[in-house]
Design an enzyme around this catalytic site. Sequence first.
Site, PDB file in Angstrom:
ATOM      1  N   HIS A  96       0.995  -0.772   0.295  1.00 56.10           N
ATOM      2  CA  HIS A  96      -0.165   0.395   0.029  1.00 56.10           C
ATOM      3  C   HIS A  96       1.049   0.918  -0.033  1.00 56.10           C
ATOM      4  O   HIS A  96       1.797   1.010   0.613  1.00 56.10           O
ATOM      5  CB  HIS A  96      -0.480  -0.198   1.386  1.00 56.10           C
ATOM      6  CG  HIS A  96      -2.183   1.273   1.132  1.00 56.10           C
ATOM      7  ND1 HIS A  96      -1.942   2.448   1.390  1.00 56.10           N
ATOM      8  CD2 HIS A  96      -3.368   0.495   0.695  1.00 56.10           C
ATOM      9  CE1 HIS A  96      -2.506   2.886   1.431  1.00 56.10           C
ATOM     10  NE2 HIS A  96      -3.564   2.439   0.618  1.00 56.10           N
ATOM     11  N   GLU A 169      -3.929   1.656  -7.698  1.00 56.04           N
ATOM     12  CA  GLU A 169      -4.192   3.708  -7.343  1.00 56.04           C
ATOM     13  C   GLU A 169      -3.177   4.983  -6.863  1.00 56.04           C
ATOM     14  O   GLU A 169      -2.279   4.452  -6.320  1.00 56.04           O
ATOM     15  CB  GLU A 169      -4.057   3.079  -5.364  1.00 56.04           C
ATOM     16  CG  GLU A 169      -5.144   2.004  -4.952  1.00 56.04           C
ATOM     17  CD  GLU A 169      -5.664   2.094  -3.419  1.00 56.04           C
ATOM     18  OE1 GLU A 169      -6.491   2.012  -3.037  1.00 56.04           O
ATOM     19  OE2 GLU A 169      -4.481   1.395  -2.577  1.00 56.04           O
TER      20      GLU A 169
HETATM   21  P1  PGA Z   1      -9.399   5.922   0.123  1.00 58.83           P
HETATM   22  O1  PGA Z   1      -7.942   5.065   0.587  1.00 58.83           O
HETATM   23  O2  PGA Z   1     -10.033   5.218  -0.204  1.00 58.83           O
HETATM   24  O3  PGA Z   1      -9.603   6.421   1.742  1.00 58.83           O
HETATM   25  O4  PGA Z   1      -8.288   7.015  -1.095  1.00 58.83           O
HETATM   26  C1  PGA Z   1      -8.041   4.258  -0.392  1.00 58.83           C
HETATM   27  C2  PGA Z   1      -7.467   2.591  -0.016  1.00 58.83           C
HETATM   28  O5  PGA Z   1      -5.788   3.866   0.468  1.00 58.83           O
HETATM   29  O6  PGA Z   1      -6.842   2.008   0.145  1.00 58.83           O
END
Ligand code: PGA
Length: 250
Positions: A96, A169
């Site tokens: 992450h 992401e």
């Molecule tokens: P968020 O986080 O939906 O708060 O943007 C997504 C993530 O960190 O996986």
Amino acid sequence: MNSKCFCIANWKMYLNNIESINFIKKFSKFELNNDKCKVVICPTYTSIPLLLDLVKNMNISLGSQNISQFQTGPYTGEISTDIIEELGCRWSIIGHSERRQFFNESDLLISEKLKSVYDTSLLTPILCIGETLNEMKDNHTKKVLGNQLDSALSNLVFKNDKDLLIAYEPVWAIGTGISADINVISKNMKIIKDFIKKFDTKNCNIYLLYGGSVTEDNASEISSLNEIDGFLIGSSSIDPVKFYSIYKQF
Ligand code: PGA
């Protein structure tokens, strides 16, 4: 597009035990159809045993937010794949951007963690990749995604019928309330798909998720993209009503 779809909650360090239990109690009132979309919740480590009992009869699986690259030994503060399997988790988030950013996790370390999860019999890895704001502004997204995938996937011996989830992401979209534009998501998902083709992935089932400010308002549009098999959701996943509303849009 693969037939399965996933709604994965990353609770980060948001909820304590009581709040986590309250979430599940409220969420249990909603109907879940596992054949349609699989729900996975990644709580804090300390909540996992408490929640496991509560989700036993619901269509929900649990995952860890992090994992050690080591199997066992003198690694203070770490949790291994064996330990989270024993706890009852079946999923593990790896790489992450908050781990990369705040805990200096390198591509090499992430590749070792991915390998250790991928090689278990029970756990499915959820590998996170994504570019920072500056990398995006400098037009380096393709290169960054390629490097992250190269490093993570080169270390794997792919297996038939093992699942692997890859969450795209964009770092600049995480927790900002500004999700990536649908055209940007589509373009970058195609880059990822093309890049994966260079590996001999055998019959490993690879699913692509999007994460970064997914909300009940944008979930429907993003989920309509053919390349998307699910979401990794942070802030909107700690509210049972919002999380369910996102789930329903698949
Ligand atoms: P968020 O986080 O939906 O708060 O943007 C997504 C993530 O960190 O996986």
